[in-house]
Design a protein around this motif. Structure first.
Motif, PDB file in Angstrom:
ATOM      1  N   VAL A  90       0.840  -1.197   0.000  1.00 39.75           N
ATOM      2  CA  VAL A  90       0.000   0.000   0.000  1.00 39.75           C
ATOM      3  C   VAL A  90       0.874   1.245   0.000  1.00 39.75           C
ATOM      4  N   SER A  91       0.602   2.159  -0.916  1.00 38.83           N
ATOM      5  CA  SER A  91       1.287   3.457  -0.955  1.00 38.83           C
ATOM      6  C   SER A  91       0.256   4.547  -1.194  1.00 38.83           C
ATOM      7  N   ALA A  92       0.586   5.747  -0.720  1.00 38.88           N
ATOM      8  CA  ALA A  92      -0.344   6.874  -0.852  1.00 38.88           C
ATOM      9  C   ALA A  92       0.396   8.087  -1.383  1.00 38.88           C
ATOM     10  N   LEU A  93      -0.278   8.860  -2.239  1.00 33.18           N
ATOM     11  CA  LEU A  93       0.265  10.101  -2.774  1.00 33.18           C
ATOM     12  C   LEU A  93      -0.568  11.265  -2.240  1.00 33.18           C
ATOM     13  N   PHE A  94       0.109  12.206  -1.570  1.00 37.39           N
ATOM     14  CA  PHE A  94      -0.571  13.367  -0.995  1.00 37.39           C
ATOM     15  C   PHE A  94      -0.147  14.632  -1.724  1.00 37.39           C
ATOM     16  N   GLN A  95      -1.104  15.560  -1.853  1.00 37.29           N
ATOM     17  CA  GLN A  95      -0.816  16.884  -2.387  1.00 37.29           C
ATOM     18  C   GLN A  95      -0.516  17.815  -1.222  1.00 37.29           C
ATOM     19  N   VAL A  96       0.652  18.463  -1.281  1.00 38.57           N
ATOM     20  CA  VAL A  96       1.063  19.379  -0.224  1.00 38.57           C
ATOM     21  C   VAL A  96       1.062  20.799  -0.803  1.00 38.57           C
ATOM     22  N   GLU A  97       1.294  21.776   0.030  1.00 39.86           N
ATOM     23  CA  GLU A  97       1.236  23.167  -0.416  1.00 39.86           C
ATOM     24  C   GLU A  97       2.229  23.447  -1.550  1.00 39.86           C
ATOM     25  N   LYS A  98       1.860  24.434  -2.376  1.00 41.28           N
ATOM     26  CA  LYS A  98       2.699  24.926  -3.478  1.00 41.28           C
ATOM     27  C   LYS A  98       3.003  23.845  -4.517  1.00 41.28           C
ATOM     28  N   GLY A  99       2.029  22.978  -4.715  1.00 44.68           N
ATOM     29  CA  GLY A  99       2.156  21.977  -5.773  1.00 44.68           C
ATOM     30  C   GLY A  99       3.087  20.832  -5.489  1.00 44.68           C
ATOM     31  N   GLU A 137       4.160   5.123   2.592  1.00 47.90           N
ATOM     32  CA  GLU A 137       3.840   3.705   2.443  1.00 47.90           C
ATOM     33  C   GLU A 137       3.419   3.112   3.768  1.00 47.90           C
ATOM     34  N   LEU A 138       2.640   2.066   3.676  1.00 47.85           N
ATOM     35  CA  LEU A 138       2.311   1.277   4.861  1.00 47.85           C
ATOM     36  C   LEU A 138       3.480   0.344   5.133  1.00 47.85           C
ATOM     37  N   PRO A 139       4.006   0.308   6.370  1.00 47.04           N
ATOM     38  CA  PRO A 139       5.211  -0.496   6.622  1.00 47.04           C
ATOM     39  C   PRO A 139       5.025  -1.996   6.463  1.00 47.04           C
ATOM     40  N   LYS A 140       3.791  -2.481   6.401  1.00 44.67           N
ATOM     41  CA  LYS A 140       3.570  -3.926   6.234  1.00 44.67           C
ATOM     42  C   LYS A 140       2.738  -4.182   4.994  1.00 44.67           C
ATOM     43  N   ASN A 141       2.836  -5.383   4.468  1.00 41.29           N
ATOM     44  CA  ASN A 141       2.033  -5.800   3.329  1.00 41.29           C
ATOM     45  C   ASN A 141       0.855  -6.634   3.797  1.00 41.29           C
ATOM     46  N   PHE A 142      -0.201  -6.643   3.007  1.00 37.36           N
ATOM     47  CA  PHE A 142      -1.362  -7.502   3.288  1.00 37.36           C
ATOM     48  C   PHE A 142      -1.230  -8.794   2.492  1.00 37.36           C
ATOM     49  N   ASP A 143      -1.600  -9.909   3.137  1.00 41.92           N
ATOM     50  CA  ASP A 143      -1.435 -11.213   2.492  1.00 41.92           C
ATOM     51  C   ASP A 143      -2.430 -11.457   1.373  1.00 41.92           C
ATOM     52  N   THR A 144      -3.642 -10.903   1.527  1.00 40.58           N
ATOM     53  CA  THR A 144      -4.687 -11.198   0.546  1.00 40.58           C
ATOM     54  C   THR A 144      -5.302  -9.919  -0.004  1.00 40.58           C
ATOM     55  N   LEU A 201      -8.296  -4.699   0.481  1.00 37.42           N
ATOM     56  CA  LEU A 201      -9.545  -4.000   0.170  1.00 37.42           C
ATOM     57  C   LEU A 201     -10.214  -3.504   1.450  1.00 37.42           C
ATOM     58  N   ASP A 202     -10.163  -4.328   2.485  1.00 37.65           N
ATOM     59  CA  ASP A 202     -10.740  -3.933   3.767  1.00 37.65           C
ATOM     60  C   ASP A 202     -10.047  -2.686   4.312  1.00 37.65           C
ATOM     61  N   PHE A 203      -8.722  -2.627   4.200  1.00 38.78           N
ATOM     62  CA  PHE A 203      -7.970  -1.461   4.698  1.00 38.78           C
ATOM     63  C   PHE A 203      -8.357  -0.199   3.934  1.00 38.78           C
ATOM     64  N   LEU A 204      -8.410  -0.285   2.601  1.00 39.41           N
ATOM     65  CA  LEU A 204      -8.769   0.891   1.816  1.00 39.41           C
ATOM     66  C   LEU A 204     -10.203   1.336   2.109  1.00 39.41           C
ATOM     67  N   ASN A 205     -11.099   0.377   2.366  1.00 36.29           N
ATOM     68  CA  ASN A 205     -12.477   0.734   2.740  1.00 36.29           C
ATOM     69  C   ASN A 205     -12.510   1.506   4.052  1.00 36.29           C
ATOM     70  N   ARG A 206     -11.631   1.100   4.981  1.00 36.00           N
ATOM     71  CA  ARG A 206     -11.589   1.790   6.277  1.00 36.00           C
ATOM     72  C   ARG A 206     -10.966   3.176   6.159  1.00 36.00           C
ATOM     73  N   THR A 240      -7.468   0.811  -6.090  1.00 34.67           N
ATOM     74  CA  THR A 240      -7.201   2.249  -5.998  1.00 34.67           C
ATOM     75  C   THR A 240      -8.314   2.962  -5.236  1.00 34.67           C
ATOM     76  N   LEU A 241      -7.904   3.803  -4.278  1.00 35.62           N
ATOM     77  CA  LEU A 241      -8.820   4.693  -3.567  1.00 35.62           C
ATOM     78  C   LEU A 241      -8.549   6.106  -4.065  1.00 35.62           C
ATOM     79  N   LYS A 242      -9.553   6.709  -4.727  1.00 41.99           N
ATOM     80  CA  LYS A 242      -9.400   8.070  -5.255  1.00 41.99           C
ATOM     81  C   LYS A 242     -10.750   8.764  -5.232  1.00 41.99           C
ATOM     82  N   ASN A 243     -10.758   9.994  -4.775  1.00 41.28           N
ATOM     83  CA  ASN A 243     -12.008  10.759  -4.670  1.00 41.28           C
ATOM     84  C   ASN A 243     -13.055  10.009  -3.863  1.00 41.28           C
ATOM     85  N   ASN A 244     -12.579   9.351  -2.774  1.00 39.95           N
ATOM     86  CA  ASN A 244     -13.449   8.603  -1.875  1.00 39.95           C
ATOM     87  C   ASN A 244     -14.253   7.533  -2.598  1.00 39.95           C
TER      88      ASN A 244
END
Length: 807
Positions: free
Chosen positions: A193-202, A208-215, A220-225, A497-501
């Motif tokens: 799992v990795s995430a891209l954030f928009q910070v100030e001034k472009g 990244e999440l320090p652990k991987n999910f086995d399945t 999917l459960d994590f992204l839903n949460r 992918t989780l984007k725009n909720n």
């Protein structure tokens, strides 16, 4: 009369040294060893304390006569071969072959070819070190005993022409075992799992999440949460850090780094390093020491201070980890630190600069860094603060230190290279652009490259700096190992992918497992390896082989008698050789039954033949002959399935017609090809002969015809064997298999048939030189095509000789 005769190993070195010593010194080269064990026969008297019989090499007899005359006229003979066991042995053989008198023979050594080093060596001669000579003799004799007695066993039990060697067989074992480890590896998948954030001034921030999910379900459960979640900087931790430079090069580390950075083979690295050494630019290139002399440290310090400033200087004295390393020797370094580049060939320039940078960097200050770790919390409206947290890391170089000159490479694909983080504060809320959970797959250990194989041999204590490159070359020359590129395979992977909720899932494809310049074992290697492991475990045992190397070191130090060491090894080894008479040839794994043909009921088997592995359907009978098919690239006898074997018999196959002529695809000696109208067209690397269709075949045929048409400048109906073609190096005349260069003064398009034949006659009458020259009758080759005449044209030619001329 020559006052002083200096004998070195190579002519390039002789030329350099002669310029330093002046008119009273004559410098000559021995061109390596002048004596050795004869090629045929064992030449070792085992019962008489393993006494060897040496003979002067045929190609060195004239040279030895010349050196004998020069030595007889000289007041002093200086033996100036390399400062290692092999060099000491060459000097000893020279002394014996030239009948040099003890009182007029002096041994000198140096680790760099500079004027000071040579003059200092002349001022401090020594006698021959017989302990070093005996260590080299012991190695040479032991290797001859192993090869001479074990190779015939392989011929009888497996296949004619095979060879075994104390170090080469261990190297092959490493490659075979790695291949089986890879084939037996069970790939497991997980979700990163990795995430891209928009910070100030472009600016953006990747976490990244320090652990991987086995399945996939867990991911999917994590992204839903995380839906509608609030992401904040929970903690910022900044710590000072540093990077320390690597030590100067040893032989093996130079080979590894030249492979990674310059893509040189091990043998190419050593060949170029030899040239640099002989021209006086670097110190001796066969060493396992990371030590630098006090003089070198002083010169490096001066160069660093002058070029970069005093703040960049940090003198270091490295200690080699290997117990066998000779600390009196130096690491590989430039002879003059003030020379950062040279004006030689491009490859020599690149290798020299690599050596210079590594040596200079080893004496430079640590790089001072600042590493920042940002912890990001996730607050979900539905689930509260999640226990999982994202991590973003980055670093800033506060002082570059040695990084200003050099960064060491690694064999890992995911080399650490952290970017600088944007300005962040604790409690800062982040705007999520997207979060992805991507399916990733575990990977087996990588196949060996030449350089990583050398690294492994060194780690195991097998071989020494002078043997790494020959070992790597030998296992390839003997057909046990192939170095090649192999295309990757396609596989599917999942991405959430989780984007725009909103969450979406997708299946994608990727290419994995592509190989570049990797070492692959052949079927012969696997069969020979298994045979040796079963019947000669000592010879191919890693620890045993490393122990033998230590015994050679003990002999070199005068702490072990070489004859006793050989006797201890040979007694047990020879008993095993004698016991091989009891081994049944049929018990060696040269064939394997795969089952029966589903339609005919005939037996199907895979076997090792004279020209390699093949599949056979049926048995040899009076009225019916079996069918045969060669294995495809990358297939191994030991894991070939019945289905894969039957697939091999689908060739040759018809794939349609073109211009009312049938097109067939098959595999020949030089690879897969299309046969059409009596002509052959090679398939491209991307083409699969088992699946290629008629449309692609027509494209290949048309492309080849176009290429041939552009290549042809002129043909002669009266003599179709004579053609004028456009080649890689310009126009040339082709007469059968003979190629003749066209003079620049001649226009290729206006040449007549008579002029072409005359140019061929002139080329044939010129003296033959270089690699294509032959001695005696071998030089008098006859090319019938050059003299072929046709009655219709009435040409006459008296030329009967022709020579292949390189275009």
């Amino acid at each position: 009369m020559t006052k002083n005769l200096v004998i070195v190993e190579s002519p390039a070195k002789a030329k350099t040294i002669e310029g330093y010593l002046g008119k009273d010194f004559t410098v000559r080269s021995s061109f390596g060893h002048v004596r050795d064990l004869p090629e045929k026969g064992i030449a070792i008297d085992v019962k008489n304390h393993f006494r060897p019989t040496y003979e002067i090499n045929d190609d060195k007899k004239d040279l030895v006569n010349q050196l004998q005359q020069l030595a007889a006229d000289a007041e002093v003979v200086w033996l100036a071969t390399d400062d290692d066991r092999e060099g000491e042995a060459i000097s000893w053989h020279l002394k014996e072959a030239l009948n040099l008198q003890e009182n007029k023979t002096k041994r000198i050594v140096f680790r760099e070819i500079t004027k000071n080093a040579i003059l200092n060596a002349i001022q401090s001669p020594r006698s021959l070190d017989l302990d070093l000579v005996n260590a080299q003799q012991a190695r040479r004799i032991l290797d001859r005993l192993v090869g001479y007695e074990l190779s015939p066993v392989l011929w009888k039990k497996i296949k004619t022409g095979l060879s075994a060697g104390r170090v080469q067989s261990v190297a092959v074992r490493l490659i075979v075992e790695r291949e089986r480890e890879i084939e037996g590896f069970e790939t497991k998948s997980s979700y990163k799992v990795s995430a891209l954030f928009q910070v100030e001034k472009g600016k953006t921030l990747v976490a990244e999440l320090p652990k991987n999910f086995d399945t996939e379900a867990d991911a999917l459960d994590f992204l839903n949460r995380c839906l509608n979640g609030v992401f904040k900087i929970k903690n910022l931790e900044t710590k000072p850090a540093k990077r320390t430079p690597a030590p100067p090069f040893t032989t093996s580390t130079l080979q590894q780094e030249a492979s990674r950075k310059l893509y040189f083979s091990v043998s190419k690295t050593m060949m170029i390093a030899q040239k640099l050494y002989e021209s006086g630019k670097i110190t001796y290139m066969r060493t396992d020491s990371t030590n630098l002399s006090e003089e070198a440290l002083t010169k490096a310090a001066t160069e660093i201070t002058n070029s970069f400033g005093k703040q960049y200087l940090q003198t270091r004295r490295f200690k080699t980890k290997s117990d066998s390393a000779q600390e009196a020797h130096e690491a590989i370094r430039p002879t003059d630190f003030s020379v950062s580049s040279i004006n030689d060939s491009r490859d020599e320039q690149r290798l020299y600069e690599l050596i210079w940078k590594r040596a200079i960097a080893s004496q430079m200050a640590d790089a001072q860094l600042e590493r920042t770790t940002a912890t990001i919390s996730i607050n979900s409206p539905a689930n509260g603060v999640l226990k999982e947290e994202l991590i973003a890391t980055g670093e800033v170089i506060k002082f570059d230190g040695f990084l200003r000159v050099y960064i060491e490479s690694t064999d890992e694909d995911d080399e650490e290279n952290k970017a600088m983080l944007p300005p962040l504060t604790i409690g800062q809320q982040l705007q999520l652009d997207n979060m992805k959970a991507v399916q990733r797959f575990s990977r087996p250990a990588a196949r060996y490259t030449e350089a990583s194989l050398v690294k492994k041999l060194e780690e195991l204590g097998i071989g020494r700096p002078s043997t790494y490159a020959p070992t790597v070359s030998t296992v390839q020359q003997r057909g046990y190992v192939v170095k090649e590129d192999r295309d990757g395979k396609e596989r599917s992977y999942r991405e959430i992918t989780l984007k725009n909720n909103s969450i979406s899932t997708d299946s994608k494809k990727e290419i994995f497992g592509a190989e570049k310049a990797k070492l692959f074992p052949t079927d012969v290697a696997m069969i020979v390896n298994d045979f040796l492991v079963q019947y000669f475990p000592d010879v191919i045992d890693f620890k045993f082989t490393a122990t033998v190397e230590k015994d050679f070191d003990e002999i070199a130090q005068g702490r072990m008698i070489w004859e006793e060491m050989l006797e201890k090894f040979y007694d047990g080894f020879h008993r095993k050789i004698e016991n091989t008479d009891e081994i049944q040839r049929s018990s060696v794994g040269k064939s394997r039954s795969l089952g029966t043909h589903p339609e005919t009921g005939e037996p199907v088997s895979v076997k090792l033949g004279k020209f390699g592995p093949y599949v056979q359907i049926g048995e040899m009978e009076d009225d019916v002959k079996p069918r045969f098919a060669s294995l495809k690239k990358g297939q191994f006898m030991e894991r070939l399935s019945l289905e894969e074997a039957l697939e091999l018999f689908k060739l040759p196959r018809e794939i349609g017609s073109y211009e009312d002529k049938v097109m067939k695809v098959a595999i020949g000696k030089f690879g897969p090809y299309i046969q059409h109208d009596g002509k052959y067209y090679s398939l491209g690397k991307e083409d699969d002969p088992y699946s290629i269709d008629d449309e692609r075949a027509i494209v290949i045929i048309q492309a080849k015809r176009k290429s041939d048409a552009e290549k042809s400048i002129k043909e002669f109906p009266g003599n179709p064997d004579v053609r004028i073609l456009n080649g890689r190096f310009g126009p040339y005349i082709a007469i059968g298999k003979q190629n003749i260069k066209i003079p620049k003064s001649k226009d290729p398009k206006s040449l007549t048939l008579e002029e072409c034949l005359e140019l061929a006659k002139e080329a044939d009458s010129k003296p033959k030189t270089g690699r294509f020259a032959k001695k005696g009758a071998a030089a008098k080759t006859t090319t019938k095509a050059a003299t072929k005449t046709t009655k219709a044209a009435g040409e006459k030619s008296t030329s009967k000789k022709s020579t292949k001329t390189k275009k």
